[in-house]
Design a protein around this motif. Structure first.
Motif, PDB file in Angstrom:
ATOM      1  N   PRO A  69      51.326 -50.664   2.354  1.00 42.46           N
ATOM      2  CA  PRO A  69      52.764 -50.972   2.372  1.00 42.46           C
ATOM      3  C   PRO A  69      53.091 -52.364   2.912  1.00 42.46           C
ATOM      4  O   PRO A  69      54.067 -52.980   2.504  1.00 42.46           O
ATOM      5  CB  PRO A  69      53.351 -49.894   3.276  1.00 42.46           C
ATOM      6  N   ALA A  70      52.289 -52.884   3.816  1.00 44.48           N
ATOM      7  CA  ALA A  70      52.558 -54.216   4.363  1.00 44.48           C
ATOM      8  C   ALA A  70      52.267 -55.321   3.351  1.00 44.48           C
ATOM      9  O   ALA A  70      52.827 -56.403   3.434  1.00 44.48           O
ATOM     10  CB  ALA A  70      51.713 -54.432   5.611  1.00 44.48           C
ATOM     11  N   LYS A  71      51.413 -55.042   2.385  1.00 45.87           N
ATOM     12  CA  LYS A  71      51.021 -56.056   1.407  1.00 45.87           C
ATOM     13  C   LYS A  71      51.798 -55.964   0.091  1.00 45.87           C
ATOM     14  O   LYS A  71      51.550 -56.750  -0.810  1.00 45.87           O
ATOM     15  CB  LYS A  71      49.525 -55.935   1.118  1.00 45.87           C
ATOM     16  N   ARG A  72      52.679 -55.008  -0.042  1.00 43.27           N
ATOM     17  CA  ARG A  72      53.445 -54.862  -1.282  1.00 43.27           C
ATOM     18  C   ARG A  72      54.418 -56.018  -1.429  1.00 43.27           C
ATOM     19  O   ARG A  72      55.162 -56.340  -0.525  1.00 43.27           O
ATOM     20  CB  ARG A  72      54.206 -53.546  -1.295  1.00 43.27           C
ATOM     21  N   SER A  73      54.410 -56.624  -2.603  1.00 43.32           N
ATOM     22  CA  SER A  73      55.262 -57.795  -2.811  1.00 43.32           C
ATOM     23  C   SER A  73      56.569 -57.459  -3.518  1.00 43.32           C
ATOM     24  O   SER A  73      57.472 -58.274  -3.552  1.00 43.32           O
ATOM     25  CB  SER A  73      54.500 -58.844  -3.627  1.00 43.32           C
TER      26      SER A  73
END
Length: 179
Positions: A69-73
């Protein structure tokens, strides 16, 4: 919403019903002197394009669901995921039924394979049946790709003992001894 996987016997049932219907319509057309067998070539092309579209959509859902979730753009519409799941389920069952339909037509037409009309119809049904079978497989794979990973709640196996001690969850084996 909790979606369940389509049981394997649904595909088998759809295949068998399609097989019976395809053979029945071919025999009926033979008795009534009607041309009811075969499939236009564009049907196989359309079914193949539909299978590719479902696979692309299912891959997008899978890629988003398995990304940290932290890397979703980008923002992903959850309804797109639900629609993709429903489309994959429908493609799998329709592919099974159509593979049976065209397989039944092939079986009913085999005794007349030496006639040019029937040999052409058998070839059309074989190609379209193979594409339908591939669509069934794409539907099954697409349904699997739309599956969400397990949530990292208190019962998740990755949760460490320290997290359990902080009150997130107590191991079930120790609860009965300590209480």
């Amino acid at each position: 919403m909790k979606a369940r996987r389509t049981p394997w016997w649904y595909y088998l049932l759809a295949l068998l019903l399609g097989l019976a219907a395809g053979a029945g319509i071919a025999k009926y057309g033979e008795r009534m002197d009607l041309s009811l067998i075969g499939a236009p070539w564009f049907v196989a092309v359309l079914l193949a394009m539909l299978g590719v579209a479902v696979m692309i959509l299912a891959w997008q859902v899978h890629k988003y669901a398995t990304t940290d979730p932290a890397k979703r753009s980008s923002v992903f519409d959850p309804m797109k995921a639900v629609y993709t799941l429903v489309l994959a389920k429908a493609l799998g069952l329709a592919g099974a039924a159509l593979a049976g339909w065209y397989g039944g037509q092939i079986l009913a037409s085999l005794p007349h394979a030496q006639a040019s009309f029937f040999s052409e119809a058998i070839l059309e049904c074989a190609v379209t049946g193979a594409v339908s079978l591939a669509d069934m497989v794409v539907g099954i794979i697409g349904e699997h790709l739309c599956q969400l990973p397990p949530s990292e709640g208190p019962e998740h196996p990755k949760l460490t003992g320290a997290g359990r001690r902080r009150g997130f969850a107590q191991p079930t084996a120790n609860r009965s001894v300590e209480q």
